[in-house]
Design an enzyme around this catalytic site. Structure first.
Site, PDB file in Angstrom:
ATOM      1  N   LYS A  88      -0.595  19.388 102.157  1.00  0.00           N
ATOM      2  CA  LYS A  88       0.334  18.339 101.691  1.00  0.00           C
ATOM      3  C   LYS A  88       0.699  18.467 100.218  1.00  0.00           C
ATOM      4  O   LYS A  88       0.141  19.404  99.602  1.00  0.00           O
ATOM      5  CB  LYS A  88      -0.510  17.063 101.608  1.00  0.00           C
ATOM      6  CG  LYS A  88      -2.102  17.038 101.080  1.00  0.00           C
ATOM      7  CD  LYS A  88      -2.689  16.008 101.454  1.00  0.00           C
ATOM      8  CE  LYS A  88      -4.138  16.084 100.721  1.00  0.00           C
ATOM      9  NZ  LYS A  88      -5.286  15.229 101.295  1.00  0.00           N
ATOM     10  N   TYR A 314       3.382  15.433  67.334  1.00  0.00           N
ATOM     11  CA  TYR A 314       3.580  14.073  67.070  1.00  0.00           C
ATOM     12  C   TYR A 314       2.262  13.302  66.689  1.00  0.00           C
ATOM     13  O   TYR A 314       1.218  13.664  67.220  1.00  0.00           O
ATOM     14  CB  TYR A 314       4.122  13.321  68.323  1.00  0.00           C
ATOM     15  CG  TYR A 314       5.372  14.102  68.919  1.00  0.00           C
ATOM     16  CD1 TYR A 314       6.604  14.022  67.941  1.00  0.00           C
ATOM     17  CD2 TYR A 314       5.520  14.428  70.275  1.00  0.00           C
ATOM     18  CE1 TYR A 314       7.840  14.459  68.668  1.00  0.00           C
ATOM     19  CE2 TYR A 314       6.538  15.049  70.557  1.00  0.00           C
ATOM     20  CZ  TYR A 314       7.832  14.881  69.873  1.00  0.00           C
ATOM     21  OH  TYR A 314       8.901  15.424  70.303  1.00  0.00           O
TER      22      TYR A 314
HETATM   23  C1  LIG Z   1      -6.491  16.146 101.713  1.00  0.00           C
HETATM   24  C2  LIG Z   1      -7.011  16.093 103.075  1.00  0.00           C
HETATM   25  C3  LIG Z   1      -7.695  16.854 103.380  1.00  0.00           C
HETATM   26  C4  LIG Z   1      -7.846  18.123 102.809  1.00  0.00           C
HETATM   27  O1  LIG Z   1      -8.879  18.155 101.767  1.00  0.00           O
HETATM   28  P1  LIG Z   1      -9.507  19.215 100.907  1.00  0.00           P
HETATM   29  O2  LIG Z   1     -10.473  18.728  99.974  1.00  0.00           O
HETATM   30  O3  LIG Z   1      -8.297  19.750  99.971  1.00  0.00           O
HETATM   31  O4  LIG Z   1      -9.977  20.509 101.647  1.00  0.00           O
HETATM   32  C5  LIG Z   1      -8.135  16.521 104.818  1.00  0.00           C
HETATM   33  N1  LIG Z   1      -7.946  15.690 105.770  1.00  0.00           N
HETATM   34  C6  LIG Z   1      -7.360  14.695 104.886  1.00  0.00           C
HETATM   35  C7  LIG Z   1      -7.116  13.341 105.735  1.00  0.00           C
HETATM   36  C8  LIG Z   1      -6.708  14.676 103.756  1.00  0.00           C
HETATM   37  O5  LIG Z   1      -6.018  13.808 103.049  1.00  0.00           O
END
Ligand SMILES: *Cc1c(COP(=O)(O)O)cnc(C)c1O
Length: 421
Positions: A88, A314
């Site tokens: 993701k 700034y």
């Molecule tokens: C993001 C996510 C993962 C992976 O998590 P990590 O901590 O990056 O390994 C797994 N399951 C779900 C439902 C997630 O949203």
């Protein structure tokens, strides 16, 4: 440290003609893209956007050998379980169309999990062939298109059967589904108390092929076991009713490291694959060796002397306490560098690291080089994140800046070119 010569040599190895003049590389769909310094065609093992050798603008490098080594470590920790790799948020900054094809080719990868429908589409467009689980919501109108793309859908609403029937009516094939259970995260999923009869119905539905069952753990060491017990109870009840819950999965990277009982039939890590430790780096470093698979780089655009009392930025955000030298990097918060980066962040230039100083503005940040006449020159490559020095390790940088390593990686601007090295 990547020199201009390295760039040219690397580009020659890749057959990419790095010295071609032209606009900044951008994704292109055909093989011609390669000749134009763009990305490779889908399925070509990852996008290649080669920056011009003179490039000053920031770029992101992706290191496939580290992705593969991290996958091997994850598999070792999880007893060889199949891996549902979470891709993701632009593959945690590495770019979907770069990280996706690299991981797709690995034997230990069963498939991919994404949160947004567009992420699933991008993975297919990049040539990824393994199953993709959409953990987010789908609209019944886009369901058929996703199903045709080999995307498995998540079910968690009371009307899931109805929504899936609508997909089935168009595809005429059982819709592949994972039941998403809420065991205490209270974010997504069917609340566990109501889940068993709902799942049994789903499993028996002719429009549905229940491929898996999953939950998200809160990663609270005291509460994860409670969540796992809830998951197991629902799964057992579904089985008692004669239905098959499919492959059960719960472990993110944290679970891979700390919760063997959560490994179940499949593990579902994200950040560990990209080379960062999820929760307790000091402890986790002793359990496995992860290597950052990503670099954030740019070239120094200015070197200047500053007198004691002179200021940067700034609102005159930073004051030199001594006569000193500063360098300016063309990377700022719009590129994903947190504003907090000047509170402890460091940068590798040559074989030395220096503190970030001054202020992070939209497109710039400064580096304090110190009182001596500096060796740093305009055009030198600066590494803000990467595996090249402990000081620029993403876990270390995040800690020093007081931000989450997840934020640090996922906020890398998707428009920065990704270079496979
Ligand atoms: C993001 C996510 C993962 C992976 O998590 P990590 O901590 O990056 O390994 C797994 N399951 C779900 C439902 C997630 O949203």
């Amino acid at each position: 440290m990547i020199s201009r010569k390295d760039f040219l040599e690397r580009s020659a190895v890749l057959g990419l003609g790095a010295a071609l003049p032209g606009p900044l590389p951008r994704p292109l769909a055909t093989d011609d893209a390669v000749a134009e310094g763009g990305r490779t065609a889908p399925g070509g093992g990852g996008g290649l956007a080669v920056p011009l050798p003179e490039r000053f603008d920031p770029w992101v490098e992706v290191i496939p050998t580290h992705l593969r080594a991290n996958l091997a470590e994850v598999r070792r920790l999880s007893g060889g379980r199949p891996v549902l790799a979470v891709l993701k948020n632009n593959a945690y900054g590495l770019a979907l169309d770069v990280a996706g094809p690299v991981l797709d080719a690995q034997e230990g990868i069963w498939g991919f999990a994404v949160v947004k429908a567009d992420e699933a589409r991008s993975l297919r467009a990049a040539g990824v062939t393994k199953p993709i689980l959409l953990m987010g919501m789908f609209d019944p109108d886009e369901g058929p298109e996703l199903a045709e793309l080999g995307v498995q859908l998540s079910a968690y609403t009371p009307d899931a059967a109805f929504r899936l029937e609508a997909v089935h009516a168009r595809t005429r094939r059982p819709v592949e589904v994972h039941a998403y259970l809420d065991t205490g995260m209270s974010r997504m999923g069917m609340p566990y108390r109501e889940a068993a009869p709902w799942m049994a119905e789903l499993a028996a539905h002719p429009a549905v092929r229940l491929w898996g069952t999953f939950t998200a753990l809160t990663e609270d060491p005291d509460f994860d076991p409670v969540q796992l017990r809830r998951l197991r109870e629902v799964v057992a009840e579904v089985r008692r009713s004669g239905a098959d819950p499919g492959a059960v999965h719960a472990a993110s990277s944290n679970g891979v490291f700390h919760l063997p009982e959560a490994h179940l039939e499949m593990v579902r890590p994200g950040i560990a694959l990209y080379g960062s430790y999820p929760s307790r780096p000091d402890e986790e470093r002793r359990m496995a060796t992860l290597r950052p698979a990503v670099r954030l780089r740019a070239r120094v655009v200015r070197v200047a002397a500053l007198k004691a009392g002179e200021t940067i930025g700034y609102g005159r955000a930073w004051t030199a306490e001594r006569d000193t030298w500063i360098a300016t990097l063309p990377v700022g918060h719009a590129d994903g560098l947190p504003r907090a980066a000047v509170r402890g962040g460091r940068v590798l230039i040559g074989d030395r690291t220096y503190p970030l100083a001054g202020a992070v503005t939209a497109s710039h940040v400064e580096v304090e080089l110190g009182p001596e006449e500096p060796e740093v020159r305009v055009g030198d490559v600066a590494t803000l994140l990467g595996p090249d020095h402990p000081d620029v390790d993403p876990n270390r940088q995040a800690d020093a800046m007081g931000v989450s390593v997840y934020d640090l990686l996922m906020h890398l601007n998707p428009d920065l070119p990704r270079v496979v090295v």
